[in-house]
Enzyme design. Sequence first.
Site, PDB file in Angstrom:
ATOM      1  N   TYR A 115       1.215  -1.090  -0.427  1.00  0.00           N
ATOM      2  CA  TYR A 115      -0.068   0.010   0.002  1.00  0.00           C
ATOM      3  C   TYR A 115       0.427   1.301   0.436  1.00  0.00           C
ATOM      4  O   TYR A 115       2.067   1.311   0.488  1.00  0.00           O
ATOM      5  CB  TYR A 115      -0.784   0.359   1.156  1.00  0.00           C
ATOM      6  N   GLU A 131      12.469   2.700  14.254  1.00  0.00           N
ATOM      7  CA  GLU A 131      11.306   3.420  13.414  1.00  0.00           C
ATOM      8  C   GLU A 131      10.172   3.256  14.509  1.00  0.00           C
ATOM      9  O   GLU A 131       9.319   2.342  15.653  1.00  0.00           O
ATOM     10  CB  GLU A 131      10.689   2.883  12.058  1.00  0.00           C
ATOM     11  N   LEU A 186      11.119   1.412   7.170  1.00  0.00           N
ATOM     12  CA  LEU A 186      10.407   1.456   5.627  1.00  0.00           C
ATOM     13  C   LEU A 186      11.371   2.806   5.856  1.00  0.00           C
ATOM     14  O   LEU A 186      11.188   4.331   6.584  1.00  0.00           O
ATOM     15  CB  LEU A 186       8.991   2.164   5.702  1.00  0.00           C
ATOM     16  N   LYS A 203       6.321  -1.993   1.970  1.00  0.00           N
ATOM     17  CA  LYS A 203       5.458  -1.936   2.510  1.00  0.00           C
ATOM     18  C   LYS A 203       4.521  -2.446   2.316  1.00  0.00           C
ATOM     19  O   LYS A 203       3.411  -2.143   1.725  1.00  0.00           O
ATOM     20  CB  LYS A 203       4.807  -0.378   2.159  1.00  0.00           C
TER      21      LYS A 203
HETATM   22  N1  PLP Z   1       7.325   3.138   9.125  1.00  0.00           N
HETATM   23  C1  PLP Z   1       6.572   3.073   8.817  1.00  0.00           C
HETATM   24  C2  PLP Z   1       6.690   1.673   9.247  1.00  0.00           C
HETATM   25  C3  PLP Z   1       4.964   3.425   8.882  1.00  0.00           C
HETATM   26  O1  PLP Z   1       4.062   2.862   8.375  1.00  0.00           O
HETATM   27  C4  PLP Z   1       5.494   4.665   7.472  1.00  0.00           C
HETATM   28  C5  PLP Z   1       4.548   6.100   7.277  1.00  0.00           C
HETATM   29  O2  PLP Z   1       2.917   5.064   7.281  1.00  0.00           O
HETATM   30  C6  PLP Z   1       6.564   5.866   7.793  1.00  0.00           C
HETATM   31  C7  PLP Z   1       7.647   4.887   8.207  1.00  0.00           C
HETATM   32  C8  PLP Z   1       6.587   6.885   6.948  1.00  0.00           C
HETATM   33  O3  PLP Z   1       6.743   7.044   5.989  1.00  0.00           O
HETATM   34  P1  PLP Z   1       6.220   7.827   4.945  1.00  0.00           P
HETATM   35  O4  PLP Z   1       7.171   9.613   4.853  1.00  0.00           O
HETATM   36  O5  PLP Z   1       6.472   7.448   3.511  1.00  0.00           O
HETATM   37  O6  PLP Z   1       4.707   8.550   4.815  1.00  0.00           O
END
Ligand code: PLP
Length: 285
Positions: free
Chosen positions: A33, A182, A207, A149
Amino acid sequence: MSRIAYVNGRYLSFRDAKVHVEDRGYQFGDGVYEVCEVRGGRLINARRHLARLDRSLGELRIRAPMSTKALGVVLREVVARNRIGYGVVYLQVTRGVARRDHAFPAPEVKPSLVVTARALNRARNEALAANGIAVISMPDNRWGRVDIKTIGLLPNVLARQAAIEQGARDAWFVDRDGAVTEGASANAWIVTPAGKVVTRPADRAILRGITRTVLFEAVKAQGLAIEERAFTLEEAYGAREAFVTAATQIVLPVVRIDGRLIGNGKPGPVATALRRAFHDFAEAG
Ligand code: PLP
């Protein structure tokens, strides 16, 4: 106004927006997603989000449901049909519908594509940022490929729920070495007592957030030093500031970790300035 979703080629009212019970997303979490911010009715950093989607699909060997350009058209159409000024657009691709069997369907089936959009309350988000949030830490018990993701988010769901039950807003995962990986749905950052901005390298343990990537530009433009390295929970407790980044929240100050105040317990100047500057570095389209 009733909400509209895109489901496998059709724009449907939410009531009629359904996927099959044997969709592999439903059966196995076999899908990926993206979530993209919408601001002023425009998609923020869509090009980067769609590039990451492509990578996620490639890693799982799921065929792209359509070209990146066509996906962009669908995303914009869902935003327009739902009249979203400020909010998010969500896109999910699964391996498709097939008789339940763990192995990939053979012959291959068409991937499923769902897109939804939702307005967010801007005043509420700004208030959250103005106050900062509390997070709790917990062992990172996710699989080894969280750089993809995927829609398989059970550890993240449980972490977020545990945070809420402990009076916090979010959770920070911690690896076996005591280093923060994270947040449950955001990247984690600290500002050291020396004023360095630190976030973990984007290896397979986190991620690679799009907000994270774009924020590097904002950090550099402010003349701040960045250290892309792992940091421990102990170091975070003693940080001058902490914050998280995600497309839905941009930069959100963290003022408490495991009940300990970070800095003076108020959103710090670095996080606040970065939040303000972020959209100068983002693409709107
Ligand atoms: N880490 C995780 C586990 C996430 O689910 C998300 C966003 O949903 C992020 C980091 C941040 O990613 P982004 O800046 O692309 O939204």
